[in-house]
Design a protein around this motif. Structure first.
Motif, PDB file in Angstrom:
ATOM      1  N   ARG A 158       0.829  -1.210   0.000  1.00 28.58           N
ATOM      2  CA  ARG A 158       0.000   0.000   0.000  1.00 28.58           C
ATOM      3  C   ARG A 158       0.864   1.261   0.000  1.00 28.58           C
ATOM      4  NH1 ARG A 158      -5.501  -0.420   2.133  1.00 28.58           N
ATOM      5  NH2 ARG A 158      -6.118  -2.611   2.305  1.00 28.58           N
ATOM      6  N   ALA A 159       1.896   1.268   0.851  1.00 34.28           N
ATOM      7  CA  ALA A 159       2.762   2.443   0.944  1.00 34.28           C
ATOM      8  C   ALA A 159       3.536   2.664  -0.349  1.00 34.28           C
ATOM      9  CB  ALA A 159       3.721   2.286   2.118  1.00 34.28           C
ATOM     10  N   ALA A 160       4.058   1.592  -0.930  1.00 30.18           N
ATOM     11  CA  ALA A 160       4.809   1.712  -2.181  1.00 30.18           C
ATOM     12  C   ALA A 160       3.918   2.240  -3.303  1.00 30.18           C
ATOM     13  CB  ALA A 160       5.413   0.365  -2.565  1.00 30.18           C
ATOM     14  N   LYS A 161       2.693   1.742  -3.356  1.00 28.69           N
ATOM     15  CA  LYS A 161       1.755   2.208  -4.389  1.00 28.69           C
ATOM     16  C   LYS A 161       1.437   3.686  -4.199  1.00 28.69           C
ATOM     17  CE  LYS A 161      -2.803   1.244  -6.392  1.00 28.69           C
ATOM     18  NZ  LYS A 161      -4.020   0.390  -6.333  1.00 28.69           N
ATOM     19  N   TYR A 162       1.222   4.084  -2.953  1.00 28.06           N
ATOM     20  CA  TYR A 162       0.888   5.479  -2.651  1.00 28.06           C
ATOM     21  C   TYR A 162       2.053   6.406  -3.040  1.00 28.06           C
ATOM     22  CZ  TYR A 162      -0.020   9.679   0.087  1.00 28.06           C
ATOM     23  OH  TYR A 162      -0.194  10.981   0.486  1.00 28.06           O
ATOM     24  N   LEU A 163       3.255   6.058  -2.628  1.00 25.99           N
ATOM     25  CA  LEU A 163       4.417   6.904  -2.925  1.00 25.99           C
ATOM     26  C   LEU A 163       4.704   6.929  -4.431  1.00 25.99           C
ATOM     27  CD1 LEU A 163       6.829   5.983   0.005  1.00 25.99           C
ATOM     28  CD2 LEU A 163       5.465   8.067  -0.252  1.00 25.99           C
ATOM     29  N   SER A 164       4.532   5.791  -5.101  1.00 25.33           N
ATOM     30  CA  SER A 164       4.741   5.761  -6.548  1.00 25.33           C
ATOM     31  C   SER A 164       3.761   6.688  -7.256  1.00 25.33           C
ATOM     32  CB  SER A 164       4.593   4.335  -7.069  1.00 25.33           C
ATOM     33  OG  SER A 164       5.607   3.493  -6.571  1.00 25.33           O
ATOM     34  N   GLY A 165       2.523   6.726  -6.731  1.00 25.39           N
ATOM     35  CA  GLY A 165       1.517   7.620  -7.316  1.00 25.39           C
ATOM     36  C   GLY A 165       1.911   9.082  -7.149  1.00 25.39           C
ATOM     37  N   LEU A 166       2.431   9.439  -5.983  1.00 22.67           N
ATOM     38  CA  LEU A 166       2.866  10.815  -5.768  1.00 22.67           C
ATOM     39  C   LEU A 166       4.042  11.171  -6.681  1.00 22.67           C
ATOM     40  CD1 LEU A 166       2.786  11.186  -1.862  1.00 22.67           C
ATOM     41  CD2 LEU A 166       1.050  11.884  -3.530  1.00 22.67           C
TER      42      LEU A 166
END
Length: 219
Positions: free
Chosen positions: A206-214
């Motif tokens: 979840r965190a990796a996906k969120y940061l990748s989106g940013l």
């Protein structure tokens, strides 16, 4: 690491250097020496020594103690081709929270570099500004998030914190990433999650996906 084709980005460990007496610091120095050797063995090019404060010792006293120990260890790291770092460590008694704290250490140890922890820096000052002030010396990064609570870790800013998943807490990660991009940071970001709402693998995804989106939004 070899089985999955991964690189050891940084070898992190605790070494009890927080003593005014040189003899009392010696076991901690032995730990740093072993840590440098271990970093070479696993192929990491940097180490991070964890630097918590302690009861009965002011932030300034703890900082002097750690600086005295790290100053002695710095030549060992240099000879081994290893970069010596500390991080912004959270807590009202922590010796290294703000950019100013780090610069006090680097003034005494020019070789010292920073593992920038955005969440921990954010418990003492604006995290994006903290990165900007240290950008040229940041060689590794930790990201985490917090929620504000009534009974939790006491930060340098007087607020109390509890770990949250990256993207679900109070941290402005996009602002930090924007400063990192502006500075041309090319290193790793270590994902930290200190909660129990999600299991570790799910939290990491979840965190990796969120940061990748940013990062994608920043271009």
């Amino acid at each position: 690491l070899d089985d999955f084709g991964l690189k050891a980005a940084c070898h992190t460990f605790f070494a009890d250097l927080n003593h005014a007496d040189a003899k009392a610091r010696q076991p901690g120095l032995d730990t740093v020496k072993r840590g440098i050797e271990n970093a070479v063995t696993i192929g990491a090019d940097k180490i991070m020594v964890v630097t918590p404060g302690k009861e009965g010792c002011s932030r300034d006293e703890s900082r002097r103690n750690f600086i005295a120990g790290l100053k002695q260890a710095a030549p060992w790291a240099k000879d081994a081709g290893i970069t010596l770092t500390v991080e912004n460590f959270p807590g009202a008694l922590s010796p290294f929270v703000t950019a100013g704290d780090f610069h006090l250490g680097q003034k005494e140890i020019p070789e010292l570099r920073l593992t920038f922890d955005n969440g921990n820096a954010g418990t003492g000052e604006n995290a994006a500004e903290s990165f900007r002030l240290c950008a040229k010396d940041v060689v590794h990064a930790h990201f985490k998030d917090w929620e504000l609570v009534d009974n939790g870790m006491l930060g340098l800013d007087g607020r109390r914190y509890r770990g949250a998943l990256i993207g679900e807490g109070i941290m402005d990660h996009k602002a930090v990433l924007a400063e990192m991009k502006k500075a041309g940071y090319k290193g790793y970001i270590n994902i930290e999650y200190e909660g129990d709402k999600y299991d570790p693998e799910d939290a990491t995804r979840r965190a990796a996906k969120y940061l990748s989106g940013l990062m994608a939004e920043l271009g």
